[in-house]
Enzyme design. Structure first.
Site, PDB file in Angstrom:
ATOM      1  N   TYR A 233       0.805  -1.229   0.000  1.00  0.00           N
ATOM      2  CA  TYR A 233       0.000   0.000   0.000  1.00  0.00           C
ATOM      3  C   TYR A 233       0.833   1.272   0.000  1.00  0.00           C
ATOM      4  CZ  TYR A 233      -4.512  -2.139  -0.151  1.00  0.00           C
ATOM      5  OH  TYR A 233      -5.620  -2.804  -0.588  1.00  0.00           O
ATOM      6  N   MET A 244      -8.354  -1.269   4.807  1.00  0.00           N
ATOM      7  CA  MET A 244      -8.957  -2.303   5.647  1.00  0.00           C
ATOM      8  C   MET A 244     -10.253  -2.815   5.018  1.00  0.00           C
ATOM      9  SD  MET A 244      -7.248  -3.173   8.405  1.00  0.00           S
ATOM     10  CE  MET A 244      -5.978  -3.419   7.154  1.00  0.00           C
ATOM     11  N   HIS A 245     -10.108  -3.382   3.818  1.00  0.00           N
ATOM     12  CA  HIS A 245     -11.288  -3.829   3.063  1.00  0.00           C
ATOM     13  C   HIS A 245     -12.163  -4.799   3.869  1.00  0.00           C
ATOM     14  CE1 HIS A 245      -9.193  -2.075  -0.324  1.00  0.00           C
ATOM     15  NE2 HIS A 245      -8.207  -2.949  -0.234  1.00  0.00           N
ATOM     16  N   ASP A 246     -11.593  -5.974   4.134  1.00  0.00           N
ATOM     17  CA  ASP A 246     -12.415  -7.056   4.682  1.00  0.00           C
ATOM     18  C   ASP A 246     -12.823  -6.857   6.145  1.00  0.00           C
ATOM     19  OD1 ASP A 246     -12.252  -8.151   2.203  1.00  0.00           O
ATOM     20  OD2 ASP A 246     -10.790  -9.699   2.728  1.00  0.00           O
TER      21      ASP A 246
END
Lengths: 333, 333
Positions: A233, A244-246
């Protein structure tokens, strides 16, 4: 064994560093009763994802949660090999995880989802944080699934921000657009957690450091994984931090995150071979009028949160209880 | 006759209320030498657009500027009848405009553009504020066009905001995606003025009132047209105001507007029959790093202005000189 106040969950994932964080978030949340986990090819293959998931469960003392391997290939074409530049070749950033001693169950991920939907008719929560291949398969196995499931939360897509695998497509959706289109067309209540919020709620170095300092093996390992993830990133954001997608999708599925802007709108998925393939086409034209009701729309698209997510995530992970049957890590084999 | 300091312009339009404002903006700008105008079907048919354009030129005392009718149908399918709900059946909101007494020229819009590009090789500015049918036709008539034209400014598309004719497509591009794709693929320097800036730079009622108060027949008529246009936009914005699509593109083409964010990025046009048809797929993934250079990119996408546009537009229009040969409006025939 299960408190009636607990919400039964099925998790479908492609574990993956941020999947590992999402899994830990669910395990750390007292109101969640995680009934089963399916894996799908995405960040890694479905089988590697299952292996990672078993190890993470073992580290947290949750080896009794069954893990089912799902489909390896998307509906069109073949699994492309995952995202080793993001998640490492093993999906967990090269961080050593002790062997689990557990095995996957014999049912498939789609079969597990259908079974759990019947066992918890009207109350099962589905959290899908990988490509939607298994979910679409489950819809074909039992078209009544949308009636049985209470709600489904999906990490994926991009509404009013750029994509992350093409100019307009996000990886989970782009990895199986045909499956995604079926899932969004099915008549259930969907919450979509797109890049619009996951990219604007990064976990910073200070947060990773807090996780690294934990004495819990799982939480410490998550902190180590973030060192790898931050490296990727850094090339996107220009600083060491992680989208912090998930875990954000997990927290929204649990109801722990206040949403500022989350209109219910029509969502279609581009399944053409054009430059928009895999795009979540969200109809947000009503934005100037506060999003008037759209007939037939059943997808809530999360566009803005009330507060930054990372502090809550760290707090929740640090609150995890030590694994009841925690054993010292065996030597690598 | 033409001051060497003036910039030669070719305007391609589908006149249209905001086209009328853009035309007036060019006529009111001393540095602009408008060498010719082509019309294309969009807001209205190419022939109605030409008639409107001739009348507007006549009202402003610019009847010597030649007007060429362009293509009636887009490359795929047929002209759909325009946008009478936006611009009125006549394209000018039902506002009476005196007959021009002028006629269109015999060359087509594409032929005129190619001729002017040769006559002003290296210096011609193209402003395209309708579907890109004529511009694509001109590229086929003379593939050297991109070398001859100094720059082309296009009003169209939507990058990080919703579309206005579908969830993701803007009307000019959606009305002829195949032509647009050719135009964006051609190797010239493009400035794209998408809904991202035109929807966030509305002309408010107070501005329309200022135009209505003008003693100049053209400017007063524009104020009248805006009353119709505001009626449509009230349904979009929830208040009487107007998006200034075409005049903003004109002002940017002229160089009179300071741009805050306008990265040069790859732009593709969706020509599939999927839900993204007509979308301008702009690759804005570099937004977190200040948009690093993209090899081969040649389209500047205007995303943010330094200041609101409407005050400048009104000031410029009110600065117009009275038509040198202004005649009283003849009775309607």
């Amino acid at each position: 064994m299960n408190s009636p106040a607990k919400l039964p969950f099925f998790l479908d994932c492609d574990t993956g560093i941020d999947d590992a964080l999402a899994l830990a978030y669910l395990l750390a949340t007292p109101s969640v009763d995680l009934r089963g986990i399916g894996t799908v090819s995405g960040n890694v293959s479905a089988s590697v994802g299952a292996e990672n998931t078993l190890k993470l469960l073992s580290m947290a003392g949750f080896s009794t949660i069954p893990v089912a391997v799902g489909l390896h290939h998307p509906q069109a074409g073949e699994f492309g090999g995952g995202a080793p530049h993001v998640h490492g070749h093993d999906g967990v950033g090269g961080v050593f995880l002790p062997g689990s001693g557990s095995a996957v169950v014999t049912e498939t991920a789609a079969e597990m989802l259908v079974r759990l939907a019947h066992e918890h008719a009207g109350s099962l929560r589905v959290l899908a944080i990988g490509p939607l291949t298994n979910i679409a398969e489950a819809l074909r196995l039992d078209p009544r699934l949308p009636e049985l499931v209470a709600e489904i939360t999906i990490m994926g897509g991009a509404a009013l921000v750029p994509g992350n695998i093409s100019a307009v497509a996000e990886a989970n959706i782009r990895n199986d657009p045909e499956a995604a289109r079926e899932v969004f067309a099915a008549p259930w209540s969907i919450t979509l957690v797109p890049l619009d919020v996951t990219m604007s709620n990064a976990l910073e170095e200070e947060h990773a450091t807090q996780l690294l300092a934990s004495s819990l093996p799982l939480v410490h390992a998550l902190g180590e994984m973030l060192a790898h993830y931050s490296g990727f990133y850094e090339g996107i954001f220009g600083r060491r931090c992680c989208a912090m997608h998930d875990p954000l999708a997990a927290a929204i599925a649990v109801g722990s995150v206040a949403l500022r802007t989350a209109p219910v709108v029509s969502v279609d998925v581009d399944t053409t071979s054009g430059p928009g393939r895999g795009q979540t086409v969200c109809d947000l034209r009503g934005q100037y009028l506060g999003y008037p009701v759209q007939a037939g729309a059943h997808c809530r698209v999360v566009l803005e949160l009330e507060e930054q997510f990372a502090p809550h995530l760290v707090e929740r992970l640090l609150s995890m209880a030590p694994a009841p049957a925690a054993k010292p890590a065996p030597a690598a084999v």
